[in-house]
Scaffold this motif. Structure first.
Motif, PDB file in Angstrom:
ATOM      1  N   GLU A  46       0.872  -1.168   0.017  1.00  0.00           N
ATOM      2  CA  GLU A  46      -0.162   0.069   0.040  1.00  0.00           C
ATOM      3  C   GLU A  46       0.909   1.240  -0.006  1.00  0.00           C
ATOM      4  O   GLU A  46       0.631   2.262  -0.635  1.00  0.00           O
ATOM      5  N   GLN A  83       2.067   1.746  -3.573  1.00  0.00           N
ATOM      6  CA  GLN A  83       1.323   2.426  -4.485  1.00  0.00           C
ATOM      7  C   GLN A  83       1.117   3.979  -4.063  1.00  0.00           C
ATOM      8  O   GLN A  83       1.038   4.413  -5.079  1.00  0.00           O
ATOM      9  N   LEU A  84       1.190   4.167  -2.758  1.00  0.00           N
ATOM     10  CA  LEU A  84       0.829   5.849  -2.344  1.00  0.00           C
ATOM     11  C   LEU A  84       2.191   6.599  -3.071  1.00  0.00           C
ATOM     12  O   LEU A  84       2.154   7.546  -3.423  1.00  0.00           O
ATOM     13  N   ARG A  85       3.516   5.849  -2.784  1.00  0.00           N
ATOM     14  CA  ARG A  85       4.563   6.502  -3.172  1.00  0.00           C
ATOM     15  C   ARG A  85       4.517   6.788  -4.759  1.00  0.00           C
ATOM     16  O   ARG A  85       4.879   7.749  -5.224  1.00  0.00           O
ATOM     17  N   GLN A  86       4.204   5.598  -5.349  1.00  0.00           N
ATOM     18  CA  GLN A  86       4.115   5.662  -7.145  1.00  0.00           C
ATOM     19  C   GLN A  86       3.137   6.587  -7.454  1.00  0.00           C
ATOM     20  O   GLN A  86       3.208   7.449  -8.356  1.00  0.00           O
ATOM     21  N   ALA A  87       1.833   6.755  -6.722  1.00  0.00           N
ATOM     22  CA  ALA A  87       0.911   7.808  -7.123  1.00  0.00           C
ATOM     23  C   ALA A  87       1.192   9.099  -6.908  1.00  0.00           C
ATOM     24  O   ALA A  87       1.002   9.948  -7.554  1.00  0.00           O
ATOM     25  N   ALA A  88       2.160   9.486  -6.051  1.00  0.00           N
ATOM     26  CA  ALA A  88       2.672  10.638  -5.556  1.00  0.00           C
ATOM     27  C   ALA A  88       3.955  11.150  -6.311  1.00  0.00           C
ATOM     28  O   ALA A  88       4.635  12.296  -6.104  1.00  0.00           O
ATOM     29  N   GLY A  89       4.576  10.034  -7.146  1.00  0.00           N
ATOM     30  CA  GLY A  89       5.768  10.486  -7.834  1.00  0.00           C
ATOM     31  C   GLY A  89       6.899  10.338  -6.984  1.00  0.00           C
ATOM     32  O   GLY A  89       7.836  10.716  -7.327  1.00  0.00           O
TER      33      GLY A  89
END
Length: 404
Positions: free
Chosen positions: A321, A324-330
């Motif tokens: 999770e 995924q948050l890190r990827q969504a935030a770049g």
């Protein structure tokens, strides 16, 4: 452990020799007794002890002072004893068997039990041949074994007085008569206890004018079997290894069955139970702590990421999770290519330039680097400071996140 005490007969009659025996389950109380040939004696298990009892009439006792350097295990012991006792014995010393008292030390005085050598050897060999190997050979009565005066005999015509009057007088055997009282110490004040076998108890009380305590030959045999004596010494101790194993088994049996060790057995049992209870309590506490940690990780995951409905592996699911948050935030993850390249650039010397770069599964592989051992050690130290790991494998430098 059971104990089988065999009363060695004074005379043998070829293969028809019968043995009086005493069988005890604990070595203290006789559970069975009787008379039987060697081949029909009660069967005993491996954990049992067979003890041969030498009658009091078959032994004589001599007090000697051992020379310095000559002890129970000395190869010169028999020759020394023959020289010390030659003038005191009626028979040829070569025809006699000698046995030192337990605990005899070089340079100190000790009791020596003396009996017919061939008689004792033949008796032990006959029992061995019948499948009844003897673990120990004990005297029926030894110096200092009792402070009582004993009246022995299976019938009034065979009655004898037996006593150990003092530390230097061995075992005294006398006819049952009032005149024997002074020699046995029975007329001392206070007089020693009088113990008699049932068959001669009435005669003993009549002859000596005192009441007697009853003691059967089987009770006396078990007392003798518990003594530390072992007459099977020197040439009769040829089966030393077997005898040692049987003695060890006898000691283990005493610890398991003997009444005097009952308190120790109870103490050991209580200690074992307390230890088991403590282990169970410790294991229960560890399980509770582990369950609490799992519950805390579960709560942290569900509270932080409410969209997760089913928790299977909380740490792994939380890591996914977060990724995924890190990827969504770049943002960059510790295993991303950019992060590993930056860690490699910081750790490696400036002149180190790879010829090829490969990335996959969270690992960065750099090929074509010519690093000395010193350069590699310095680079690994700098990589650890940034929580990364460098490993050289077949000329390829592998860069990855350091395992937690």
């Amino acid at each position: 452990m059971s104990t089988l005490v065999l009363h060695l007969p004074l005379a043998r009659n070829g293969g028809a020799t019968e043995y009086r025996y005493t069988l005890s389950a604990d070595g203290h109380q006789a559970t069975r007794h009787g008379t039987a040939a060697a081949s029909t004696l009660p069967a005993v298990g491996r954990a049992s002890e067979i003890v041969a009892l030498v009658p009091v009439r078959a032994l004589s006792w001599q007090r000697v002072t051992l020379p310095p350097g000559v002890g129970p295990n000395s190869p010169r012991l028999r020759n020394v004893l023959e020289g010390l006792l030659e003038d005191r014995l009626l028979d040829d010393p070569a025809q006699l068997h000698f046995a030192l008292e337990p605990g005899a030390r070089p340079g100190a005085s000790a009791w020596v039990a003396v009996c017919d050598r061939a008689w004792l050897r033949d008796a032990l060999q006959a029992l061995e041949a019948a499948g009844r190997p003897v673990a120990r050979v004990v005297p029926e009565l030894a110096p200092g074994a009792t402070d009582a005066v004993l009246v022995l005999g299976t019938c009034p015509e065979d009655a004898l007085l037996a006593a150990t009057p003092g530390p230097d007088q061995g075992v005294v055997l006398l006819p049952l008569a009032a005149a024997s009282m002074a020699l046995t110490g029975l007329d001392a004040d206070p007089p020693p206890p009088l113990v008699a076998e049932p068959a001669v108890a009435a005669l003993a009380e009549q002859a000596l004018g005192r009441s007697a305590q009853l003691q059967t030959e089987h009770e006396r045999a078990l007392l003798a079997a518990r003594s530390p004596w072992d007459l099977a010494q020197m040439d009769l101790a040829s089966s030393g290894r077997t005898r040692t194993l049987r003695k060890a088994g006898s000691l283990a049996g005493q610890l398991l069955r003997a009444p005097q060790w009952r308190a120790a057995r109870w103490g050991a049992a209580v200690l074992l139970l307390a230890h088991l209870a403590g282990l169970n309590a410790w294991a229960w506490q560890e399980r509770q702590m582990l369950a609490a940690k799992k519950a805390a990780a579960h709560n942290a995951l569900t509270q932080t990421f409410p969209q997760v409905k089913v928790v299977v592996d909380a740490p792994l699911q939380m890591e996914r999770e977060l990724a995924q948050l890190r990827q969504a935030a770049g943002g960059l993850a510790p295993r991303d290519l950019e992060v590993l390249l930056a860690a490699a650039a910081q750790a490696l010397p400036a002149q180190a330039q790879p010829s090829a770069i490969d990335f996959g599964a969270g690992e960065l592989r750099l090929k074509g680097l010519n690093l000395t051992e010193t350069d590699l050690a310095d680079a690994q130290a700098r990589a650890r400071a940034t929580s990364h790991q460098l490993r050289l494998e077949d000329g390829t430098l592998i860069v990855r996140e350091q395992a937690q």
